[in-house]
Structures are given as C-alpha cells and as structure tokens.
Design a protein around this motif. Sequence first.
Motif, short mmCIF file in Angstrom:
data_model
loop_
_atom_site.label_atom_id
_atom_site.label_comp_id
_atom_site.label_asym_id
_atom_site.label_seq_id
_atom_site.Cartn_x
_atom_site.Cartn_y
_atom_site.Cartn_z
N ALA A 85 -10.25 -4.22 8.31
CA ALA A 85 -8.85 -3.82 8.17
C ALA A 85 -8.66 -3.33 6.74
O ALA A 85 -8.84 -4.10 5.79
CB ALA A 85 -7.92 -5.00 8.47
N PHE A 86 -8.31 -2.07 6.59
CA PHE A 86 -8.25 -1.45 5.27
C PHE A 86 -7.01 -1.88 4.49
O PHE A 86 -5.95 -2.16 5.06
CB PHE A 86 -8.22 0.07 5.40
CG PHE A 86 -9.50 0.66 5.92
CD1 PHE A 86 -10.54 0.93 5.06
CD2 PHE A 86 -9.64 0.93 7.28
CE1 PHE A 86 -11.72 1.49 5.55
CE2 PHE A 86 -10.82 1.48 7.76
CZ PHE A 86 -11.86 1.76 6.89
N GLN A 87 -7.16 -1.90 3.17
CA GLN A 87 -6.00 -2.14 2.31
C GLN A 87 -5.03 -0.97 2.42
O GLN A 87 -3.81 -1.16 2.45
CB GLN A 87 -6.45 -2.32 0.86
CG GLN A 87 -5.30 -2.59 -0.10
CD GLN A 87 -5.79 -2.80 -1.53
OE1 GLN A 87 -6.99 -2.71 -1.81
NE2 GLN A 87 -4.87 -3.09 -2.42
N TYR A 88 -5.58 0.25 2.47
CA TYR A 88 -4.76 1.45 2.58
C TYR A 88 -5.25 2.26 3.79
O TYR A 88 -6.08 3.16 3.64
CB TYR A 88 -4.83 2.29 1.31
CG TYR A 88 -4.40 1.54 0.06
CD1 TYR A 88 -3.07 1.20 -0.13
CD2 TYR A 88 -5.33 1.16 -0.90
CE1 TYR A 88 -2.67 0.50 -1.27
CE2 TYR A 88 -4.95 0.48 -2.05
CZ TYR A 88 -3.61 0.15 -2.22
OH TYR A 88 -3.22 -0.54 -3.34
N PRO A 89 -4.75 1.96 5.00
CA PRO A 89 -5.20 2.67 6.20
C PRO A 89 -4.92 4.17 6.10
O PRO A 89 -3.88 4.59 5.60
CB PRO A 89 -4.37 2.03 7.32
CG PRO A 89 -3.97 0.69 6.78
CD PRO A 89 -3.78 0.90 5.31
#
Length: 205
Positions: A85-89
């Motif tokens: 799960a990305f910090q900045y999708p």
Amino acid sequence: MASLVIQDLHASIGDKPIVKGLSLTINSGEVHAIMGPNGTGKSTLAKVIAGHPDYTVTGGDVLLDGVSILGQEADERARAGLFLAFQYPSEIPGVSIANFLRAAVQARMAEGEELDAVEYYEHLYKKMDSLKIDRKFTSRAVNEGFSGGEKKRHEILQMQLLNPKFAVLDETDSGLDVDALKVVSEGVNALQERGNVGTLLITHY
C-alpha cells in the motif's frame, strides 16, 4: 506457516546507500511496525521488498516462504502473495476502479481459471460498503481526483480483495483525518483478524 524473512538487507539508490543491514522476520498473523523520522529509509525498504526498479540491493536477501524474491519482477512478487500500500498512490487516468481491481484479482488466479463476474461484483460491493466507499466510485478512474482519504481507502480495498500473504503498508495513515483513519484502520484489522496475513506497518509516528 508462511514467512517473510529479510536477511541483512543492504539497498541503495544510485551510489547512495539507504538500507544498511536490516534483518526482520514476519510470520503469518503477525504485525510488525517500523517507526522513524522522514529520510531514514522506511519507504525505500517497502519499495525494495516490492521490487521497485529504482533501487539496487547490494547485500542480503528477502525470502518469501524460503524462496528469494530478489530476482523476481514486481508482478511475480504480487502473485506470490506480497502487497504494497503506497504512501502516495498513483493516478491512472482512463482506467476505471472496477476494471483495475478485476484485472488485479484475475492476475492472481491460476492460469485458465476465469473470474465469475457476478461473484466478483458481489464481493467487491460488500468490501466497498464495509470501507464506506460509494459504489459509484467503481466507474471513476483509479485515484484521479481522489482525496487523500479516498486514495487510502482504495488501497485497503485492493488489499482486502487480493487477500495477500504479506502486506506492507507504507504510511497508510499519512494525510488522513480522524474519520478516514478509523475506516482505514478497521479495514486493516478486518483482514488481520483472519489470522493468515503478516503485516509490516511503516509510519513516521
């Protein structure tokens, strides 16, 4: 029991060493947290585990169920059971959430196995309702014009649909208000309660 083992990992970007000798073992059902200020290599670790091409592993290994994943492409690692799960999708204009998630679920299935559309949408809507995501979002382009909270909820929705062996959550709490943080945390906990997912939670707190 499934395991994700990081062995004396060293990684750099260009000539700059960032991760310097990290070792960690995560077993099914366990939650581990890595905390620290910005610039300490937390997000680099997450991207190295996921197979980001900008980072070079200069030492050590990462093993999923005893098998090194360092030679695998990012999609191979995902099919093996990893989720990031990305910090900045990222935004993906022109690709609807419904099609994006359907393709992701299909990619995890065995060769020749086809996804049942009715069952897929029933499962999708159930997960969306639990995360308080409006069902109309399925027709929107992935993350395009989304608020920070909407992006993070979409990440958790992906995770719940894919049901990985191991989830790496890179500052999923970043930029969320109290209500969005509660919904996202409940979504993570719901998956964790199944007892078969190992989680690495990365946060600056």
